[in-house]
Design a protein around this motif. Structure first.
Motif, PDB file in Angstrom:
ATOM      1  N   VAL A 153       0.853  -1.184   0.000  1.00 59.69           N
ATOM      2  CA  VAL A 153       0.000   0.000   0.000  1.00 59.69           C
ATOM      3  C   VAL A 153       0.892   1.238   0.000  1.00 59.69           C
ATOM      4  O   VAL A 153       1.898   1.281   0.703  1.00 59.69           O
ATOM      5  N   SER A 155       1.095   5.720  -1.598  1.00 57.64           N
ATOM      6  CA  SER A 155       0.482   6.801  -2.359  1.00 57.64           C
ATOM      7  C   SER A 155       0.804   6.653  -3.834  1.00 57.64           C
ATOM      8  O   SER A 155       1.746   5.952  -4.219  1.00 57.64           O
ATOM      9  N   ASP A 156       0.024   7.333  -4.662  1.00 57.62           N
ATOM     10  CA  ASP A 156       0.273   7.338  -6.112  1.00 57.62           C
ATOM     11  C   ASP A 156       1.377   8.357  -6.382  1.00 57.62           C
ATOM     12  O   ASP A 156       1.115   9.524  -6.672  1.00 57.62           O
ATOM     13  N   GLN A 294      -0.072  13.573   1.083  1.00 60.84           N
ATOM     14  CA  GLN A 294      -0.417  12.158   1.134  1.00 60.84           C
ATOM     15  C   GLN A 294      -1.556  11.980   2.137  1.00 60.84           C
ATOM     16  O   GLN A 294      -1.527  12.550   3.224  1.00 60.84           O
ATOM     17  N   ASP A 295      -2.537  11.197   1.757  1.00 59.24           N
ATOM     18  CA  ASP A 295      -3.728  11.002   2.587  1.00 59.24           C
ATOM     19  C   ASP A 295      -3.452   9.895   3.599  1.00 59.24           C
ATOM     20  O   ASP A 295      -3.733   8.715   3.346  1.00 59.24           O
ATOM     21  N   THR A 296      -2.903  10.265   4.758  1.00 59.22           N
ATOM     22  CA  THR A 296      -2.506   9.247   5.742  1.00 59.22           C
ATOM     23  C   THR A 296      -3.701   8.476   6.290  1.00 59.22           C
ATOM     24  O   THR A 296      -3.578   7.285   6.599  1.00 59.22           O
ATOM     25  N   ALA A 298      -6.444   7.669   4.610  1.00 61.80           N
ATOM     26  CA  ALA A 298      -6.806   6.675   3.583  1.00 61.80           C
ATOM     27  C   ALA A 298      -5.753   5.578   3.501  1.00 61.80           C
ATOM     28  O   ALA A 298      -6.081   4.397   3.320  1.00 61.80           O
ATOM     29  N   LEU A 299      -4.483   5.939   3.632  1.00 56.50           N
ATOM     30  CA  LEU A 299      -3.414   4.932   3.621  1.00 56.50           C
ATOM     31  C   LEU A 299      -3.586   3.957   4.778  1.00 56.50           C
ATOM     32  O   LEU A 299      -3.487   2.736   4.602  1.00 56.50           O
ATOM     33  N   HIS A 301      -6.318   3.248   6.368  1.00 53.59           N
ATOM     34  CA  HIS A 301      -7.520   2.451   6.138  1.00 53.59           C
ATOM     35  C   HIS A 301      -7.222   1.294   5.179  1.00 53.59           C
ATOM     36  O   HIS A 301      -7.627   0.152   5.430  1.00 53.59           O
ATOM     37  N   ARG A 302      -6.508   1.584   4.096  1.00 51.18           N
ATOM     38  CA  ARG A 302      -6.174   0.524   3.123  1.00 51.18           C
ATOM     39  C   ARG A 302      -5.259  -0.525   3.748  1.00 51.18           C
ATOM     40  O   ARG A 302      -5.416  -1.728   3.512  1.00 51.18           O
ATOM     41  N   ASP A 334      -1.572  -1.113  -3.921  1.00 50.27           N
ATOM     42  CA  ASP A 334      -2.709  -0.219  -3.707  1.00 50.27           C
ATOM     43  C   ASP A 334      -2.175   1.199  -3.757  1.00 50.27           C
ATOM     44  O   ASP A 334      -1.396   1.600  -2.890  1.00 50.27           O
ATOM     45  N   VAL A 336      -2.900   5.088  -3.425  1.00 53.20           N
ATOM     46  CA  VAL A 336      -3.858   6.064  -2.910  1.00 53.20           C
ATOM     47  C   VAL A 336      -3.567   7.421  -3.548  1.00 53.20           C
ATOM     48  O   VAL A 336      -2.423   7.892  -3.509  1.00 53.20           O
TER      49      VAL A 336
END
Length: 347
Positions: A153, A155-156, A294-296, A298-299, A301-302, A334, A336
């Motif tokens: 997992v 970030s993009d 970076q969406d920590t 969401a990271l 959660h994934r 994954d 994000v």
């Protein structure tokens, strides 16, 4: 010491009924459950959690290995992971490899001995893919590839590099300096890179070069060496006085801003500074920085979703009496999405 037999005698039920209530398995009528729970309270009976864990083949504990919790990004991610796992009834056991050199080996040993349900691996490792795939227990990688069948997992980062490049090209930047980890991490990359994070550097460098913009790279050392980030900030302005844009982690970007202002360089008029991470540190430089966030949440959660799936699958296979082999499928990444956040207009 009060045991389940004492509870059964006080409640007037069988030992198996008490076991079903304590372990929350099988059907027990509401009336029977109430009698057992009342007897437990009267006798101050505390269930043996170790025995219960052995019964379920679960500890409800997840190990998380990070390079350091001193770095703003890993501190922020760790807080998000702990909240996410806690919401799922899971405890978090933290290991910072900068502070415990043998932590990685100890955590893997604990996982193999079923003292933890799984490991989130978010630090650099010297071990090969064979080592990680041979563990045969739940492992989720963060921002790195560990081997076939181990979910990753992150970030993009290609999107992050593209968003920065588009901003710099549109702003008329002429000389961009990026600051990051040791360049050896970039070797032999392609789609098989162990460190997907470097993709933002590679994407940014490719796009600005295509636009005819000069770029240079400054090595800030490993992520746990926070002192090297301040030295790298000074090196950027010493070595490249004509640079009009600098890109680095929140910590590096904050140091660059402070160094630029001390030299009388206006930010962002004379020097654009773009932070990569978007933690609280991006707002602590004396002005609000433009940043890739970076969406920590969401990271986290994934990561938790992947871990729950891996633990559930491993527990099911373990109860069937089968071994829990590593999945032979390719590593699943994954990615994000990240967000570009505009900063202050001048300072």
């Amino acid at each position: 010491m009060v045991g389940m037999r004492d509870v059964a005698k006080r409640a007037g039920v069988s030992l198996s009924t008490v076991s079903l209530v304590v372990n929350n398995t099988g059907y027990v009528s509401a009336d029977m459950r109430a009698k057992v729970e009342a007897a437990m309270r009267e006798l101050n009976y505390i269930p043996n959690e170790l025995a219960r864990n052995l019964y379920h083949d679960r500890t409800n504990t997840i190990g998380v290995i990070v390079p350091t919790i001193s770095h703003p990004f890993f501190a922020t991610l760790m807080a998000a992971l702990q909240r996410e796992f806690a919401a799922r009834g899971l405890r978090t056991l933290l290991c910072s490899t900068a502070d415990a050199s043998t932590g990685e080996a100890e955590y893997v040993d604990m996982l193999r001995r079923h003292m933890m349900d799984g490991i989130v691996m978010a630090a650099h490792t010297e071990h090969t893919e064979d080592y990680w795939t041979s563990i045969g227990r739940p492992v989720v990688a963060f921002d790195r590839r560990l081997g076939a069948g181990i979910p990753s997992v992150g970030s993009d980062h290609e999107q992050g590099g593209r968003l920065i490049a588009e901003h710099l090209i549109a702003s008329g930047a002429r000389h961009v300096v990026t600051v990051g980890g040791p360049r050896k991490q970039f070797e032999g990359l392609g789609d098989g890179t162990t460190f997907p994070t470097v993709r933002y550097h590679l994407t940014l460098e490719r796009l600005v070069e295509q636009a005819g913009i000069r770029w240079d790279y400054v090595d800030a050392g490993v992520v746990a060496d926070l002192g090297s980030h301040a030295r790298a900030a000074r090196a950027v302005l010493d070595r490249f006085p004509d640079a009009d844009a600098v890109v680095g982690s929140d910590l590096v970007a904050s140091y660059v801003v402070q160094e630029a202002l001390s030299r009388g360089i206006r930010v962002p008029d004379g020097l654009q500074v773009i932070a990569y991470d978007g933690t609280y540190m991006a707002d602590a430089a004396g002005l609000r920085l433009s940043s890739i966030r970076q969406d920590t949440a969401a990271l986290a959660h994934r990561i938790a979703e992947r871990m729950e799936r891996a633990v559930a699958a491993g527990t099911a296979r373990g109860k069937s009496g089968d071994a829990v082999p590593s999945d032979s499928s390719p590593a699943v990444e994954d990615a994000v999405p990240v967000t570009f956040v505009s900063g202050a207009t001048t300072r």
